[in-house]
Structure formats: C-alpha cells, structure tokens
Write a protein that holds these residues in place. Structure first.
Motif, PDB file in Angstrom:
ATOM      1  N   ARG A  91       0.841  -1.202   0.000  1.00  0.00           N
ATOM      2  CA  ARG A  91       0.000   0.000   0.000  1.00  0.00           C
ATOM      3  C   ARG A  91       0.865   1.235   0.000  1.00  0.00           C
ATOM      4  O   ARG A  91       1.874   1.303   0.694  1.00  0.00           O
ATOM      5  CB  ARG A  91      -0.878   0.053   1.254  1.00  0.00           C
ATOM      6  N   ARG A  92       0.409   2.215  -0.788  1.00  0.00           N
ATOM      7  CA  ARG A  92       1.049   3.517  -0.810  1.00  0.00           C
ATOM      8  C   ARG A  92      -0.080   4.484  -0.498  1.00  0.00           C
ATOM      9  O   ARG A  92      -1.104   4.480  -1.184  1.00  0.00           O
ATOM     10  CB  ARG A  92       1.584   3.718  -2.227  1.00  0.00           C
ATOM     11  N   ALA A  93       0.066   5.247   0.569  1.00  0.00           N
ATOM     12  CA  ALA A  93      -1.057   6.094   0.999  1.00  0.00           C
ATOM     13  C   ALA A  93      -0.529   7.367   1.643  1.00  0.00           C
ATOM     14  O   ALA A  93       0.672   7.649   1.577  1.00  0.00           O
ATOM     15  CB  ALA A  93      -1.923   5.321   1.988  1.00  0.00           C
ATOM     16  N   ARG A  94      -1.430   8.113   2.264  1.00  0.00           N
ATOM     17  CA  ARG A  94      -1.009   9.323   2.971  1.00  0.00           C
ATOM     18  C   ARG A  94      -1.363   9.192   4.448  1.00  0.00           C
ATOM     19  O   ARG A  94      -2.295   8.475   4.818  1.00  0.00           O
ATOM     20  CB  ARG A  94      -1.650  10.564   2.353  1.00  0.00           C
ATOM     21  N   GLY A  95      -0.566   9.875   5.270  1.00  0.00           N
ATOM     22  CA  GLY A  95      -0.795   9.762   6.700  1.00  0.00           C
ATOM     23  C   GLY A  95      -0.492  11.060   7.435  1.00  0.00           C
ATOM     24  O   GLY A  95       0.236  11.925   6.942  1.00  0.00           O
ATOM     25  N   ILE A  96      -1.087  11.163   8.628  1.00  0.00           N
ATOM     26  CA  ILE A  96      -0.863  12.324   9.504  1.00  0.00           C
ATOM     27  C   ILE A  96       0.041  11.874  10.638  1.00  0.00           C
ATOM     28  O   ILE A  96      -0.280  10.911  11.348  1.00  0.00           O
ATOM     29  CB  ILE A  96      -2.203  12.811  10.101  1.00  0.00           C
ATOM     30  N   GLU A  97       1.153  12.575  10.823  1.00  0.00           N
ATOM     31  CA  GLU A  97       2.076  12.214  11.909  1.00  0.00           C
ATOM     32  C   GLU A  97       1.517  12.727  13.236  1.00  0.00           C
ATOM     33  O   GLU A  97       1.410  13.920  13.443  1.00  0.00           O
ATOM     34  CB  GLU A  97       3.462  12.824  11.644  1.00  0.00           C
ATOM     35  N   VAL A  98       1.194  11.815  14.134  1.00  0.00           N
ATOM     36  CA  VAL A  98       0.644  12.226  15.435  1.00  0.00           C
ATOM     37  C   VAL A  98       1.624  11.999  16.580  1.00  0.00           C
ATOM     38  O   VAL A  98       1.320  12.318  17.732  1.00  0.00           O
ATOM     39  CB  VAL A  98      -0.699  11.524  15.738  1.00  0.00           C
ATOM     40  N   GLY A  99       2.794  11.445  16.275  1.00  0.00           N
ATOM     41  CA  GLY A  99       3.777  11.268  17.333  1.00  0.00           C
ATOM     42  C   GLY A  99       5.069  10.721  16.771  1.00  0.00           C
ATOM     43  O   GLY A  99       5.111  10.240  15.629  1.00  0.00           O
ATOM     44  N   GLN A 100       6.108  10.809  17.578  1.00  0.00           N
ATOM     45  CA  GLN A 100       7.394  10.261  17.143  1.00  0.00           C
ATOM     46  C   GLN A 100       8.227   9.935  18.369  1.00  0.00           C
ATOM     47  O   GLN A 100       8.173  10.646  19.374  1.00  0.00           O
ATOM     48  CB  GLN A 100       8.134  11.273  16.244  1.00  0.00           C
ATOM     49  N   ILE A 101       8.979   8.836  18.283  1.00  0.00           N
ATOM     50  CA  ILE A 101       9.890   8.489  19.380  1.00  0.00           C
ATOM     51  C   ILE A 101      11.304   8.383  18.829  1.00  0.00           C
ATOM     52  O   ILE A 101      11.501   7.966  17.681  1.00  0.00           O
ATOM     53  CB  ILE A 101       9.474   7.163  20.073  1.00  0.00           C
ATOM     54  N   PHE A 102      12.262   8.793  19.651  1.00  0.00           N
ATOM     55  CA  PHE A 102      13.669   8.806  19.228  1.00  0.00           C
ATOM     56  C   PHE A 102      14.551   8.172  20.292  1.00  0.00           C
ATOM     57  O   PHE A 102      14.316   8.348  21.485  1.00  0.00           O
ATOM     58  CB  PHE A 102      14.210  10.239  19.105  1.00  0.00           C
ATOM     59  N   TYR A 103      15.575   7.499  19.839  1.00  0.00           N
ATOM     60  CA  TYR A 103      16.708   7.195  20.708  1.00  0.00           C
ATOM     61  C   TYR A 103      17.869   8.009  20.155  1.00  0.00           C
ATOM     62  O   TYR A 103      18.150   7.923  18.958  1.00  0.00           O
ATOM     63  CB  TYR A 103      17.055   5.696  20.662  1.00  0.00           C
ATOM     64  N   PHE A 104      18.521   8.818  20.981  1.00  0.00           N
ATOM     65  CA  PHE A 104      19.658   9.572  20.439  1.00  0.00           C
ATOM     66  C   PHE A 104      20.916   9.444  21.289  1.00  0.00           C
ATOM     67  O   PHE A 104      21.869  10.200  21.111  1.00  0.00           O
ATOM     68  CB  PHE A 104      19.311  11.030  20.148  1.00  0.00           C
ATOM     69  N   GLY A 105      20.915   8.496  22.220  1.00  0.00           N
ATOM     70  CA  GLY A 105      22.139   8.187  22.949  1.00  0.00           C
ATOM     71  C   GLY A 105      22.684   9.354  23.746  1.00  0.00           C
ATOM     72  O   GLY A 105      21.993   9.948  24.571  1.00  0.00           O
ATOM     73  N   THR A 106      23.920   9.725  23.480  1.00  0.00           N
ATOM     74  CA  THR A 106      24.583  10.745  24.291  1.00  0.00           C
ATOM     75  C   THR A 106      24.720  12.078  23.555  1.00  0.00           C
ATOM     76  O   THR A 106      25.531  12.914  23.911  1.00  0.00           O
ATOM     77  CB  THR A 106      25.978  10.251  24.713  1.00  0.00           C
ATOM     78  N   LYS A 107      23.881  12.251  22.513  1.00  0.00           N
ATOM     79  CA  LYS A 107      23.975  13.464  21.694  1.00  0.00           C
ATOM     80  C   LYS A 107      23.881  14.756  22.519  1.00  0.00           C
ATOM     81  O   LYS A 107      24.558  15.732  22.244  1.00  0.00           O
ATOM     82  CB  LYS A 107      22.874  13.446  20.627  1.00  0.00           C
ATOM     83  N   TYR A 108      23.023  14.789  23.536  1.00  0.00           N
ATOM     84  CA  TYR A 108      22.910  15.986  24.373  1.00  0.00           C
ATOM     85  C   TYR A 108      23.662  15.825  25.691  1.00  0.00           C
ATOM     86  O   TYR A 108      24.213  16.784  26.220  1.00  0.00           O
ATOM     87  CB  TYR A 108      21.440  16.316  24.653  1.00  0.00           C
ATOM     88  N   SER A 109      23.661  14.608  26.231  1.00  0.00           N
ATOM     89  CA  SER A 109      24.269  14.434  27.550  1.00  0.00           C
ATOM     90  C   SER A 109      25.780  14.661  27.492  1.00  0.00           C
ATOM     91  O   SER A 109      26.369  15.177  28.446  1.00  0.00           O
ATOM     92  CB  SER A 109      23.961  13.035  28.103  1.00  0.00           C
TER      93      SER A 109
END
Ligand code: ATP
Ligand code: MG
Length: 447
Positions: free
Chosen positions: A278-296
């Motif tokens: 399927r190829r369709a359209r969607g609305i992004e209602v959330g997102q989760i990230f792992y970014f390790g030590t990028k800020y720490s």
C-alpha cells in the motif's frame, strides 16, 4: 451543561479559508478561532476535547511509569548554544530579546532544558532509569502553517525524555514508549501505525513515527496492508518487563511500514507481496527517538556508574502532537453532517434534545434525564433552546456527540425517549432510565 448557558458559536456557512474537513468542522463547530497565522484560541468545545486528549496522555504516561512535570515555554538561548542547536535550528525558532538584551526563545522542543535539569540534580546511576515528561505549548515558525491545528505555529505537545545508564536500558525505554503510545492512540479511537522514519533536527539513530492514515495527510507512507489488522486491544502489559515490551514492538514493527524519507522501493517489493503493498497518505501524530549521548555528552549530563566511573547518560525523546490529534481524529471520523467523536475523547458524552421546549412533560423529563446522566458520572449537553427540532439535530450532528437522547411529548405519552447513535444513525426507543443505563454501559471502560 445547558446549551442556553453555554458558549458554542457554531457557524452556518462553511469558512472559505479551510481546505480540509477537520479544519472546516472545527471552525463550524465553534471549537477554535484563528488569532493569527497558525495561532488559535481554543473555544469552550475545542478546549474540552483538548483536555480529554491531555487526560488520556497523562493516564497512559503514568501507567508506563513516567513522571509528569512542567517546563516553561520561554527558554534561554545560552542553553541552546551549549548543544550547538541555537544556530542549527534555523528560522523555525522564534527568537526573542528581553529588556536586558538577553537572547531568549520560545521553545520548539525541550531536550536542552531537560538535560540541564537532569545534570543539576542527578549524579548517580541509582536514580536511573528515569523518564520525565510534560505537556506544554511549543512554537515553531512554520513556513506554511495550514490545515488549522494540524500544522500550527503554536501547538500543544507532550514531550518526554528518558535517562538511562546503558544502551540496553535506553532501548527498553524506547520499546516501552512505543507500546504505551499504541495504547494511548487506541483509547482515542485512532489507529496510529508506527513507521520507520528519519530523525530530522532532533538527531539520533533510531526513530519511529506514528501515522494515522488519511487522504489529507502530509506524509507519504508505504506499508504492508496486514499492519492495519493489528490492534492493541485489552492486553495487559508489564511496562517493566523488557521482553514483553520488545515482543509488542516486534509485533507492530516487523512488517514493512515507512515514511517516504526512509522508503526503499526494492526492499518494499522484496518484503511484501504485491497484493498487500500500500502507498497512501498519513498524519504524523507522534514520534519516538533514541539519540544516545547526543545531548548528555556536550552538556555534561553524567552519572557515576556502579564501577565509580562518570559516564554520560543515554537518552531518547518522545512526542505526541496533542493539539494536532484533534484534527487527525476528525479527519478519521466525520461525515457530511459533521464530526463523529470517538467515545474516549468526546466533549460531552450525550446530547439531550428537547423537541418541544416549554412543554411541561418534555421539560420535566429532560431535567430528570440531565440529573440521572450526571449522577451516572457522565456529562450531558442539553439543548434547552427554543430552536426548531431540525436545527437542534443539525447542531448535535455537527458537534459530533456520539450519543443523543431525543425527548418529545409524543414519545413520553408511551413512556419512551429515543437513543440515537451518531455513528450509525440508528435509533431505539426505550424508557428514560433504560437510556441512562445503556449509556453507562457504553462508556464503562472507555473513560
Ligand atoms: P512535522 O514533520 O509534521 O513537521 P516534526 O517531525 O517536526 O513534525 P516532532 O518534533 O516529531 O515534529 O514533534 C512531535 C509531534 O508534534 C509530531 O509528531 C506532531 O504530531 C506534532 N507537531 C509537530 N509540529 C507540529 C505543528 N506545526 N503543529 C501541530 N503539531 C505539530
Ligand atoms: Mg516528527
């Protein structure tokens, strides 16, 4: 609530500036008012739904063991200089100067601030794992704010941040968030599909976006149709159980589902039989990230590990578009006559329509119903105005309450009122007390 005492400025005309159904319906139902491009006032009806969505988010966050707090909307530029994002963020950031000529900004997200809070107060691995979150207004100076609350400049977001000692623990936090988000969206009556995505300015290696399929969605998505058959349902999850959370994540993410930036046509064809592509359209209602030590790492958010070494913590962040969800829910659930709220987020649980205001028996029956519905722990909206029956029905249909009780002198002679489902349009006659019992059953477990 009695409609005669409420503030529900419904519009008769369809506003010409609104291009998509949810924006049109939110304006027509008197839920929002635009104050300037991408900035809205939340009128009483819209505010009720916004609060219900927030409430579901809070409850599901608590269930997953995450800790609620509140950070300010205005942040100091210096924090963002530490992470290097002050310059990198670009024109989407609203930059402000205070009277002392200090550079400030209206927060588009809070990685820097939460990292600062963490480093000020936490220094031992014993305090980990920890996940903090808040629901707060964000500002992003979008080039093209549009579709109402769907792409605003000021918008409400739940953003959460996990702090963990090891990569494995941080992955558990990632999996736990994915699971809790599945449950959160389902309670709102939505199917939001986790899809592998690209990380953008937050940065990092691992990320999933949650998309609600809708023709008006701004993202192009590619997926295996089998995914749409998955539901979270009534399963019980122990959020501390790593294996269990990972198993749910695998169940929901093992089939092909990607947004256009990570889509690979060759892989798609290799992994998914043609009839399921399927190829369709969607609305992004959330997102989760792992970014390790990028800020720490640059900001010095470290803890002492069990061996006595100072190590930067592993982090991730997780966002839910709280205000965008109103638009997404309406895109997924409306018809020609108006909105159809899922029970979990409806602004009122039932509409009471008095067909003959001023008729002694009808007025009395409505008052008694109002009291009984309230007594059952539900919130009614009673149309006690002098409008014609047709106009009352049109307003109820427009604002989308999932259930309506219609009360008229004729039915009352036979001891019955009418209970109508907004979704199916089906009506059933029954004694008033039975209608209340039925509503209580319908809502049990949905609130
Ligand atoms: P988009 O790609 O739609 O611009 P994003 O990926 O930049 O969003 P995130 O940083 O992932 O956004 O923010 C978390 C959530 O906040 C998004 O999944 C989305 O639901 C919501 N959101 C982001 N930008 C907006 C906006 N301008 N208006 C309303 N909601 C938004
Ligand atoms: Mg995103």
């Amino acid at each position: 609530m009695r409609l005669s005492r409420y503030f529900l400025p419904v519009l008769k005309e369809t506003p010409s500036e609104a291009q998509i159904a949810s924006h049109r319906l939110m304006l027509r139902a008197g839920m929002i008012k635009q104050q300037s491009a991408g900035i809205y006032s939340w009128l009483p009806l819209g505010y009720r739904v916004l609060r219900r969505i927030e409430q579901i988010v809070h409850e599901e966050q608590a269930r997953a063991g995450h800790i609620a707090m509140l950070m300010p909307t205005i942040q100091s530029a210096d924090l963002w200089r530490e992470s290097g994002r002050y310059d990198a963020y670009g024109p989407e950031m609203l930059r402000i100067r205070d009277r002392h000529d200090r550079d400030m900004l209206f927060g588009p997200t809070n990685e820097e601030m939460i990292t600062d809070i963490f480093r000020s107060h936490v220094s031992s691995y014993r305090d980990l794992p920890m996940t903090l979150y808040h629901i707060q207004w964000k500002f992003r100076d979008e080039v093209r704010p549009r579709f109402g609350v769907m792409r605003g400049r000021e918008f409400l977001m739940k953003d959460g941040y996990n702090f963990d000692l090891t990569y494995e623990d941080a992955m558990h936090a990632y999996n736990r968030h994915l699971v809790s988000y599945l449950r959160t969206y389902e309670r709102m009556g939505l199917q939001a599909i986790p899809m592998r995505a690209e990380s953008g300015p937050i940065g990092g290696d691992d990320t999933h976006e949650f998309l609600v399929l809708a023709e008006t969605g701004e993202s192009e998505v590619f997926y295996d149709s089998e995914i749409t058959e998955l539901t979270f349902g009534a399963r019980r999850i122990d959020y501390d159980d790593h294996a269990q959370c990972r198993a749910v994540l695998e169940e929901f993410t093992s089939r092909y589902a990607r947004t256009d930036d990570t889509h690979d046509e060759a892989e798609f064809e290799a992994q998914v039989p043609q009839e399921r592509r399927r190829r369709a359209r969607g609305i992004e209602v959330g997102q989760i990230f792992y970014f390790g030590t990028k800020y720490s790492e640059p900001m010095g958010a470290t803890v002492v590990d069990p061996d006595g070494n100072r190590v930067p913590v592993h982090m991730g962040s997780h966002g839910i578009g709280v205000s965008r969800l109103l638009g997404a829910i309406i895109e997924a659930s409306h018809d020609d006559r108006g909105i159809i709220w899922p029970e979990g987020v409806t602004p009122f649980h039932v509409g009471i329509v008095n067909l003959k205001q001023g008729d002694e028996a009808a007025d009395l029956a409505c008052e008694q119903l109002y009291a009984a519905v309230t007594e059952a722990g539900l919130e009614p909206l009673y149309d006690d105005t002098d409008e014609r029956a047709g106009a009352k029905f049109a307003t109820m249909d427009l604002i989308g309450l999932p259930w309506r009780i219609t009360v008229g002198p004729r039915g009352l002679k036979n001891g019955v009122v009418e209970l109508t489902s907004r979704r199916t349009g089906e009506s059933e006659e029954m004694p008033p007390d039975q209608a209340v019992t039925r509503l209580a059953q319908i809502y049990a477990g949905k609130l």
